[in-house]
Design an enzyme around this catalytic site. Structure first.
Site, short mmCIF file in Angstrom:
data_model
loop_
_atom_site.label_atom_id
_atom_site.label_comp_id
_atom_site.label_asym_id
_atom_site.label_seq_id
_atom_site.Cartn_x
_atom_site.Cartn_y
_atom_site.Cartn_z
N CYS A 2 0.92 -1.13 -0.10
CA CYS A 2 0.11 -0.23 0.11
C CYS A 2 0.85 1.38 -0.11
O CYS A 2 1.92 1.35 0.64
CB CYS A 2 -0.91 0.07 1.13
SG CYS A 2 -2.03 -1.16 1.46
N ARG A 27 3.13 0.13 -5.44
CA ARG A 27 3.28 -0.59 -4.00
C ARG A 27 1.73 -1.41 -3.76
O ARG A 27 1.66 -1.95 -2.74
CB ARG A 27 3.34 0.44 -2.73
CG ARG A 27 4.50 1.37 -3.05
CD ARG A 27 4.31 2.38 -1.79
NE ARG A 27 4.42 1.79 -0.38
CZ ARG A 27 5.79 1.51 0.19
NH1 ARG A 27 6.82 1.93 -0.49
NH2 ARG A 27 5.91 1.07 1.36
N TRP A 69 -2.79 -2.41 -1.44
CA TRP A 69 -2.97 -4.05 -1.78
C TRP A 69 -3.55 -4.79 -0.60
O TRP A 69 -3.07 -4.55 0.51
CB TRP A 69 -1.16 -4.11 -1.73
CG TRP A 69 -0.97 -5.60 -2.38
CD1 TRP A 69 -0.85 -6.06 -3.45
CD2 TRP A 69 -0.42 -6.70 -1.34
NE1 TRP A 69 -0.35 -7.33 -3.49
CE2 TRP A 69 -0.32 -7.85 -2.08
CE3 TRP A 69 -0.19 -6.63 0.18
CZ2 TRP A 69 0.10 -9.09 -1.67
CZ3 TRP A 69 -0.34 -7.94 0.78
CH2 TRP A 69 -0.22 -9.16 -0.34
N ASN A 95 -0.80 1.69 6.22
CA ASN A 95 -0.14 0.73 5.45
C ASN A 95 0.58 -0.16 6.49
O ASN A 95 1.19 0.32 7.33
CB ASN A 95 1.07 1.48 4.43
CG ASN A 95 1.87 0.12 4.05
OD1 ASN A 95 1.71 -0.78 3.79
ND2 ASN A 95 3.30 0.78 3.77
N GLY A 96 0.24 -1.33 6.66
CA GLY A 96 0.72 -2.34 7.54
C GLY A 96 -0.54 -3.26 7.95
O GLY A 96 -1.34 -3.47 7.19
N GLU A 457 15.71 -17.57 -11.37
CA GLU A 457 15.50 -16.13 -11.39
C GLU A 457 14.26 -16.26 -13.10
O GLU A 457 13.53 -15.60 -12.96
CB GLU A 457 16.33 -15.34 -11.76
CG GLU A 457 16.09 -13.98 -12.27
CD GLU A 457 15.11 -13.20 -11.37
OE1 GLU A 457 14.78 -13.49 -10.28
OE2 GLU A 457 14.75 -12.16 -11.87
N LYS A 461 10.36 -15.20 -13.38
CA LYS A 461 9.79 -14.16 -14.10
C LYS A 461 8.71 -14.61 -14.85
O LYS A 461 7.59 -13.97 -15.18
CB LYS A 461 10.98 -13.53 -15.23
CG LYS A 461 12.07 -12.89 -14.69
CD LYS A 461 11.53 -11.23 -14.50
CE LYS A 461 11.54 -10.99 -12.99
NZ LYS A 461 12.53 -11.02 -11.93
N GLU A 464 5.45 -14.92 -12.65
CA GLU A 464 4.77 -13.47 -12.20
C GLU A 464 4.25 -12.60 -13.20
O GLU A 464 3.37 -12.13 -13.17
CB GLU A 464 5.74 -12.55 -11.19
CG GLU A 464 6.91 -12.33 -11.79
CD GLU A 464 7.96 -11.14 -10.93
OE1 GLU A 464 7.30 -10.66 -10.15
OE2 GLU A 464 8.95 -11.33 -11.02
N HIS A 480 16.45 -37.32 -10.31
CA HIS A 480 15.71 -37.52 -8.96
C HIS A 480 14.22 -37.55 -8.86
O HIS A 480 13.82 -37.59 -7.56
CB HIS A 480 16.39 -36.89 -7.74
CG HIS A 480 18.14 -37.04 -7.67
ND1 HIS A 480 18.29 -38.42 -7.29
CD2 HIS A 480 19.19 -36.22 -8.06
CE1 HIS A 480 19.66 -38.39 -7.48
NE2 HIS A 480 20.20 -37.12 -7.85
N LYS A 568 5.50 -4.01 -5.65
CA LYS A 568 6.83 -4.06 -5.78
C LYS A 568 7.34 -4.11 -4.14
O LYS A 568 8.44 -4.47 -4.35
CB LYS A 568 7.28 -2.76 -6.63
CG LYS A 568 8.53 -2.74 -7.08
CD LYS A 568 8.70 -2.26 -8.12
CE LYS A 568 10.06 -2.16 -8.85
NZ LYS A 568 10.45 -3.66 -9.41
C1 F6R Z 1 10.50 -10.52 -8.69
C2 F6R Z 1 10.51 -9.80 -7.66
C3 F6R Z 1 10.24 -9.86 -6.37
C4 F6R Z 1 11.25 -9.13 -5.32
C5 F6R Z 1 11.31 -9.32 -3.91
C6 F6R Z 1 12.29 -8.76 -3.02
O1 F6R Z 1 10.67 -9.75 -10.11
O2 F6R Z 1 10.70 -8.19 -7.91
O3 F6R Z 1 10.56 -11.24 -6.18
O4 F6R Z 1 12.85 -9.41 -5.71
O5 F6R Z 1 10.07 -9.00 -3.34
O6 F6R Z 1 12.22 -7.27 -3.10
P1 F6R Z 1 13.19 -6.33 -2.54
O7 F6R Z 1 14.47 -6.57 -3.60
O8 F6R Z 1 12.84 -5.19 -2.86
O9 F6R Z 1 13.45 -6.83 -1.13
#
Ligand code: F6R
Length: 573
Positions: A2, A27, A69, A95-96, A457, A461, A464, A480, A568
């Site tokens: 949020c 956010r 959020w 927020n929280g 990684e 991607k 998500e 395995h 994010k």
């Molecule tokens: C994936 C992504 C998330 C962040 C994770 C940690 O694309 O962005 O997996 O990497 O939420 O976020 P930070 O790096 O801000 O601690």
């Protein structure tokens, strides 16, 4: 998560709040709302993005706003913030998570609650205390003593030309504008308007008037705060000719790497050397991170081990279950946002146990940076797309540069041009591949050693952004169990740094079972990848994986920059 905003000053508040909410939308983007103080408190709320709020103009010079959020309560207009007291005289954005909201709600059972949120109790709690004759200042103190959980709260009261703000374990900052003051979840909300801010510490609250502010510490004593000068993106990131921020941010990678390398060799050199020294003197070096940042840390561990330096990494949300840190441990949190709650918790736990903290972050002045002895910045600039792209690459580059101080052969000078070349010469091929993969239900990505974290990684991607189930795994683990899932037409992407890499045996295994095999390798005819060291091959593979996730998502018509259910900055557990 949020994003919250509050403005008090001499300008019209609504447009300023909307502009700032737009910058905080990464956010959370489930719903949004604004409350403005006039003769009454007027509120507008919408389900969805800030755009939908723009035509609901309210007038006034004091107001608060929120982009949500959802945690407690579904995505609906009544659960959107701001939340009001029964008489509509108190408005709250939050927020929280208020952990004891049910207990407080029970105490306030004579009040009419309209939402399913934890936040609403705050408005009713204050109303109840004011009704008993307490002043707002007194009611706030009582609120602070009763709330359990995490919160950044910004509050308006009818007939009271002030904004009230409280913080514990969720970020909150006060921007000093020419026209007044702006409260926000982070500096990006107002970085186009000022570079001066005051950061709230846990347990503090503040009362903001048009021309002055007062801060109070956790014991409610007046506290003098320092105004910090910050430097961060000074405008809203422009999307330019790109259709999505994700693609723009992938294309920014060469420049982001250039900027970082320059900084690590000039203004951040001393800090990098200091980190090296600490790593040499501490018995244990432990990274901690979440999501993509965790995969970057895995690569860091790999590079350091190659250079003979022992280190380990833990997923932040499991840190408390596995850590053995003490006064002889160096903990290195890696976080793009610098706000991830799981990482922040791990940092606080480590500090309590006497560990030293040196962080690697993107956003300056973030909570994790402020909890650290010192912090290295990855200099990727603001990243708007929810998925990490350029910030992941810069985390990896920083870790390569760090490992190279211990003798790892990174050969980074040419990396920016090489990434540029990899993007240019493969984008068409990746688009074609995306068309072949867009209707698949599962994709497997295999790597070994340096390419194992990369496989993870790329899988993240694909999940998500493209909403495809994907598994990134160690090639050696296939036999395995997972090999049972490999049959005719199942896509398997193999990351092969050189033709005699161990992963080749796995490639043969999956191909002989009819998999749709995609070999990413400098030897490949399909992809154009420079012959270079395995560390840089890892970086190139990530870039290709990012492009692939992007183009599959585009083929599928998905909301690439704001994938469903995500945000994010993950400031809840
Ligand atoms: C994936 C992504 C998330 C962040 C994770 C940690 O694309 O962005 O997996 O990497 O939420 O976020 P930070 O790096 O801000 O601690």
């Amino acid at each position: 998560m949020c994003g919250i905003v509050g403005y008090i000053g001499t300008d019209e508040a609504f447009p300023l709040i909307i502009q700032s909410l737009e910058k905080l939308e990464y956010r959370g983007y489930d719903s949004a709302g604004v409350a403005l103080l006039g003769s009454d408190i007027k509120v507008v709320k919408v389900v969805g993005g800030i755009d939908k709020l723009k035509n609901k103009i309210l007038e006034g010079r004091v107001g608060i706003g929120h982009t949500r959020w959802a945690t407690h309560g579904g995505v609906s207009e009544r659960n959107a913030h701001p939340h009001l007291s029964c008489d509509g005289e108190i408005a709250v954005v939050h927020n929280g998570i208020i952990e004891n909201w049910e207990e407080l709600k029970e105490e306030l059972r004579n009040h009419k609650f309209v939402s399913e949120t934890d936040t609403e109790v705050v408005a009713h709690f204050l109303e109840e205390r004011l009704g008993k004759g307490l002043s707002m200042e007194e009611a706030l103190k009582e609120l602070k003593s009763r709330l359990k959980g995490t919160y950044a709260l910004v509050i308006l009261k009818k007939g009271d030309d002030r904004i009230y703000a409280l913080k514990k374990d969720s970020p909150l900052v006060l921007g000093i504008l020419e026209s007044g003051f702006m409260l926000a979840s982070d500096i990006y909300a107002f970085s186009d308007k000022t570079n001066k801010a005051i950061f709230f510490e846990d347990g503090e609250h503040a009362i903001i008037r048009r021309n002055e502010y007062r801060f109070f510490d956790s014991e409610n004593r007046v506290v003098e705060k320092r105004i910090e000068n910050f430097s961060w993106s000074s405008g809203k990131e422009e999307i330019g000719n790109f259709e999505h921020y994700m693609l723009k941010e992938i294309h920014e990678e060469p420049n982001a790497v250039r900027r970082l390398l320059l900084s690590l060799r000039t203004d951040q050199r001393e800090k990098l050397e200091a980190l090296k020294k600490l790593m040499e003197t501490k018995r244990k070096v432990m990274f901690v991170a979440s999501g993509s940042s965790y995969f970057a840390s895995l690569l860091g561990v790999y590079f350091l081990h190659r250079a003979g330096i022992e280190s380990q990494t833990l997923i932040a949300s499991e840190f408390h279950n596995y850590e053995r840190v003490n006064g002889d441990t160096l903990v290195i949190p890696i976080s793009q946002s610098g706000e991830t709650m799981d990482v922040l918790d791990a940092v606080k736990l480590s500090k309590r146990k006497g560990a030293e903290i040196v962080s690697i972050v993107n956003v300056p002045h973030s909570s994790i940076q402020r909890e650290s002895r010192f912090s290295l910045e990855i200099k990727a600039g603001q990243e708007v797309c929810v998925a990490a792209t350029k910030t992941f690459i810069n985390q990896v580059v920083l870790l390569m540069e760090l490992a190279s101080l211990f003798g790892y052969r990174a050969e980074l000078d040419t990396l920016p041009q090489e990434i540029e070349h990899v993007i240019k010469s493969n984008e068409k091929t990746i688009r074609k591949l995306a068309r072949r993969l867009k209707d698949k239900n599962d994709i497997y990505i295999i790597g070994r050693g340096v390419t194992y974290p990369v496989a993870r990684e790329i899988a993240l991607k694909l999940k998500e952004i493209a909403y495809i189930h994907a598994e990134g795994m160690m090639g050696g683990e296939l036999k395995h169990g997972t090999l049972a899932l490999i049959e005719e037409g199942v896509p398997v992407i193999s990351l092969i740094p050189s033709k005699d890499d161990e992963v080749m045996s796995n490639v043969i295994e999956v191909e002989s079972r009819g998999a749709m095999s995609i070999r990413i390798s400098p030897e490949s005819k399909e992809f154009k990848i420079p012959q270079t060291n395995s560390g840089k091959f890892a970086v190139f593979s990530v870039v290709l994986g990012q492009l692939l996730a992007y183009y599959i998502a585009k083929e599928r018509g998905l909301p690439i920059d704001k994938p469903r259910n995500l945000a994010k900055s993950v400031t809840v557990k």
